[in-house]
Motif scaffolding. Sequence first.
Motif, mmCIF file in Angstrom:
data_model
loop_
_atom_site.group_PDB
_atom_site.id
_atom_site.type_symbol
_atom_site.label_atom_id
_atom_site.label_comp_id
_atom_site.label_asym_id
_atom_site.label_seq_id
_atom_site.Cartn_x
_atom_site.Cartn_y
_atom_site.Cartn_z
ATOM 1 N N ARG A 112 0.827 -1.217 0.000
ATOM 2 C CA ARG A 112 0.000 0.000 0.000
ATOM 3 C C ARG A 112 0.857 1.263 0.000
ATOM 4 O O ARG A 112 0.397 2.339 -0.322
ATOM 5 C CB ARG A 112 -0.907 0.006 1.249
ATOM 6 C CG ARG A 112 -2.046 -0.994 1.170
ATOM 7 C CD ARG A 112 -2.855 -0.957 2.444
ATOM 8 N NE ARG A 112 -2.031 -1.317 3.591
ATOM 9 C CZ ARG A 112 -2.412 -1.218 4.865
ATOM 10 N NH1 ARG A 112 -3.597 -0.749 5.154
ATOM 11 N NH2 ARG A 112 -1.605 -1.576 5.842
ATOM 12 N N GLU A 113 2.136 1.123 0.398
ATOM 13 C CA GLU A 113 3.052 2.283 0.450
ATOM 14 C C GLU A 113 3.651 2.638 -0.904
ATOM 15 O O GLU A 113 4.307 3.675 -1.030
ATOM 16 C CB GLU A 113 4.254 1.970 1.361
ATOM 17 C CG GLU A 113 3.969 1.774 2.810
ATOM 18 C CD GLU A 113 5.249 1.457 3.617
ATOM 19 O OE1 GLU A 113 6.306 1.200 3.017
ATOM 20 O OE2 GLU A 113 5.171 1.463 4.853
ATOM 21 N N MET A 137 3.865 6.095 -2.479
ATOM 22 C CA MET A 137 4.743 7.051 -1.802
ATOM 23 C C MET A 137 6.198 6.837 -2.194
ATOM 24 O O MET A 137 6.947 7.795 -2.398
ATOM 25 C CB MET A 137 4.579 6.930 -0.290
ATOM 26 C CG MET A 137 3.416 7.751 0.234
ATOM 27 S SD MET A 137 3.454 7.882 2.026
ATOM 28 C CE MET A 137 2.922 6.249 2.482
ATOM 29 N N LYS A 161 -3.783 7.083 -5.708
ATOM 30 C CA LYS A 161 -3.880 7.941 -4.530
ATOM 31 C C LYS A 161 -2.751 8.964 -4.473
ATOM 32 O O LYS A 161 -2.939 10.081 -4.007
ATOM 33 C CB LYS A 161 -3.839 7.046 -3.285
ATOM 34 C CG LYS A 161 -4.043 7.797 -1.981
ATOM 35 C CD LYS A 161 -4.146 6.815 -0.827
ATOM 36 C CE LYS A 161 -4.074 7.556 0.507
ATOM 37 N NZ LYS A 161 -3.995 6.609 1.625
ATOM 38 N N MET A 208 -3.200 5.601 5.651
ATOM 39 C CA MET A 208 -2.311 4.526 5.156
ATOM 40 C C MET A 208 -2.114 3.479 6.240
ATOM 41 O O MET A 208 -2.377 2.310 6.047
ATOM 42 C CB MET A 208 -0.962 5.160 4.765
ATOM 43 C CG MET A 208 0.187 4.216 4.536
ATOM 44 S SD MET A 208 0.076 3.228 3.045
ATOM 45 C CE MET A 208 -0.616 4.379 1.881
ATOM 46 N N SER A 268 4.786 7.726 8.545
ATOM 47 C CA SER A 268 3.712 8.089 7.619
ATOM 48 C C SER A 268 4.172 7.937 6.178
ATOM 49 O O SER A 268 3.375 7.859 5.263
ATOM 50 C CB SER A 268 3.260 9.515 7.886
ATOM 51 O OG SER A 268 4.374 10.365 7.766
ATOM 52 N N ASN A 269 5.474 7.874 5.980
ATOM 53 C CA ASN A 269 6.031 7.676 4.643
ATOM 54 C C ASN A 269 7.205 6.705 4.808
ATOM 55 O O ASN A 269 7.994 6.856 5.745
ATOM 56 C CB ASN A 269 6.517 9.039 4.101
ATOM 57 C CG ASN A 269 7.069 8.952 2.682
ATOM 58 O OD1 ASN A 269 7.836 8.066 2.333
ATOM 59 N ND2 ASN A 269 6.655 9.905 1.853
ATOM 60 N N ASN A 281 8.571 9.487 -3.797
ATOM 61 C CA ASN A 281 9.889 9.802 -3.227
ATOM 62 C C ASN A 281 10.994 9.707 -4.277
ATOM 63 O O ASN A 281 11.991 10.428 -4.216
ATOM 64 C CB ASN A 281 10.235 8.851 -2.075
ATOM 65 C CG ASN A 281 9.310 9.011 -0.873
ATOM 66 O OD1 ASN A 281 8.668 10.048 -0.710
ATOM 67 N ND2 ASN A 281 9.222 7.979 -0.048
ATOM 68 N N ARG A 323 -2.422 1.639 12.472
ATOM 69 C CA ARG A 323 -1.811 1.239 13.733
ATOM 70 C C ARG A 323 -0.743 2.239 14.143
ATOM 71 O O ARG A 323 -0.147 2.907 13.304
ATOM 72 C CB ARG A 323 -1.173 -0.144 13.573
ATOM 73 C CG ARG A 323 -2.206 -1.239 13.594
ATOM 74 C CD ARG A 323 -1.553 -2.562 13.287
ATOM 75 N NE ARG A 323 -1.129 -2.622 11.886
ATOM 76 C CZ ARG A 323 -0.552 -3.680 11.335
ATOM 77 N NH1 ARG A 323 -0.325 -4.747 12.053
ATOM 78 N NH2 ARG A 323 -0.207 -3.666 10.065
#
Lengths: 430, 430
Positions: free
Chosen positions: A25-26, A29, A62, B1, B227-228, A33, B4
């Motif tokens: 899911r990352e 990003m 997204k 994202m 978060s990233n 990056n 947790r």
Amino acid sequence: MCERKTDYAFEMACSNIRYGAGVTREIGMDLQNMGARNVCLMTDRTLSQLPPVGVVLDSLTKHGVKYKIYEDVRVEPTDKSFKAAIDFAKQGHFDVYVAVGGGSVIDTCKAANLYASHPEAEFLDFVNAPIGKGKPITATLKPLIAVPTTAGTGSETTGVAIFDFENLKAKTGIANRALKPTLGMVDPLHTLHMPSRVAANSGFDVLCHALESFTALPYYLRSPCPSNPINRPAYQGSNPISDVWARHALKIVAKYLKRAVRDAGDVEARSSMHLASVFAGIGFGNAGVHLCHGMSYPIAGNVKTHRAKGYNVEHPIVPHGLSVVLTSPAVFAFTANMCPERHLEAAQILGTDVSSIKKDDAGRVLADTLRSFLYDLEVEDGLSSIGYTKEDIPSLVKGTIPQERVTKLSPRAHTEEDLTALFAASMKLY
Amino acid sequence: MCERKTDYAFEMACSNIRYGAGVTREIGMDLQNMGARNVCLMTDRTLSQLPPVGVVLDSLTKHGVKYKIYEDVRVEPTDKSFKAAIDFAKQGHFDVYVAVGGGSVIDTCKAANLYASHPEAEFLDFVNAPIGKGKPITATLKPLIAVPTTAGTGSETTGVAIFDFENLKAKTGIANRALKPTLGMVDPLHTLHMPSRVAANSGFDVLCHALESFTALPYYLRSPCPSNPINRPAYQGSNPISDVWARHALKIVAKYLKRAVRDAGDVEARSSMHLASVFAGIGFGNAGVHLCHGMSYPIAGNVKTHRAKGYNVEHPIVPHGLSVVLTSPAVFAFTANMCPERHLEAAQILGTDVSSIKKDDAGRVLADTLRSFLYDLEVEDGLSSIGYTKEDIPSLVKGTIPQERVTKLSPRAHTEEDLTALFAASMKLY
């Protein structure tokens, strides 16, 4: 520089690996990056309808990452299917590649990235000698993120891309550290989509990567010693680092493969096999494999009519893991006398009590252990059960000869007669 | 994202490693292959007279590689000594760096490469927060080949550079994957030049890298979840890949460290410890270390008069490995109740029969095992024997507080009172 004929050093290279349930899911990003503006996403037609690809697409959308998707990867790719993907890549002028799939997808994506970065090259330029020219790779390839959806090839960790050369009816490949993915994104949730037989066959690939790299000729017996370190091959023979990975992968296979095959919902077992695939990949990617893999290429390449259960493809195939594992009892019976301790240790890790076994019996014991393991996993009863007869053996042997890059890492030297005997002994297993 | 609070993924990064007796003789060819025109060779004054540097210089000369040598690296470097090396690097406009030495040399070379590639940056920009600003590294660094001559730091595999911040009397560092050497060239012949106490102290560093990364907070309990992915730290907590490295390194320490210390000519033992250092480095480089390392920085930074045997330096030093290991019995007695199985497994690997030990006794048993191991290796009897008294404990505690990047990976949360008790318990070992 190096007066000895055999090599005295080895080199360990490995991709960065990111592991976690939901980690894909990352990916949007990560691409942001990296400043990606034009991503090539490669997959196959079955996977393109499944969650692993869906999750990646959602993440790209997204995060506003532009991409083009190529979903025509052939399961068990050929020179023709490689070339189609390469054409797509050349026309797309992509800046990052993402491969979501099993070894077929990741290998195809590596080749597409390579030839798009070397637009002047002929297809055979980088294919392993003697079939191809094995030229050095001088261009800097684009970053490639590999998202494996099977637990077998370890392709996310290696610089190897394998394909079926249709004219020769044999598999060959491209092996160069430059092909290593930038990042392997290992999401154990993806393996929950594997049909049972895909889990079994890809698990056999892990099993053989571990067994073959563990028993491969040690690096210090491999010859010739390269006159320049740049000529040290990717497959360097067993060494103290690959041994760690091979042993560990074998332990996981022994503990989890049966559970992973029986129950697609067994997250612990399927996650563990996914990591085992990475571990074995790092091991064999540096140490190499030998006879099971070398002999598997003509077994897969000469396929006539075999239809593999669980594979949604229109052409006959022998799945890679199956083509590799069917000769394993015969192969390890043959190689054991060169390093019986390692063969006994492997049998022990796979669950056999070897405490009172003599070294002379190491080959028989490991072969019996493997036969029993394969029987429990309902593996087809040898080459005869996938359509081969005694009459096919000469062409199988002929197809193994060009695999010298791999087979020369066998701890035991072998003749064409030996290969003939190994294929014959693999016709029936039980 | 990521809903947790704790992280759900980990990433393994490692340098390429080339291993072999005599492998540094190849380095001139590697530099030629890389097209190097202006190489910076960093080392220290002791090593510059010894064969490891001599072999490299011969190889550079033989292959016509131009270089400048910097031999003013300080053993246990400081911000001042880092800055001197950085100035040298900035003025030299080098295209490749080669570091021949222990962790001090390799870390100094990483920093020199970093700041020469980021000439506009202030020194504190990349130093770990809270002491520095911990800014992201955006430049592409020049290639760095690390040739370790001790068997301890594992610096050839990691993205970490540690130094003594003299004003604060505490060690801190720079931690970023961008600092990872391009290649670690591990030549076991180099370790034959280590004096016995250097072999012991660097071996203790390996021991603690393995023990701390094996018992570190698991990656899925570490918070916050980034978060990233670019914000996932280098030190991510214990994970299934670092566990493999840690266990394996610990086994080698148990088998070979005593032999490596006793006999500088024991090639098998010294080679094995050299590889163990690499293994532990890859493990802790991704998993992290915790209290022994966090508390070691003020122990080394506050040194008053201790003169370490076997170290040819003009300033008082507590060698890094010694500063780390002296608190290890107290630390593992403190952390054991959070993961007693791992503490017992470590004690077992180090040779203690744990078959009838209860989990509640895991800390005591591992602490006793370590005390006995250190006694056999003639380690100084605790902090009191290197010049510390009870009165120093507040400043040792104060120097540990800024090491939160490391100490937060302790499996057990701790207060200043806990740290005070740990230092007090480490005053005498036997």
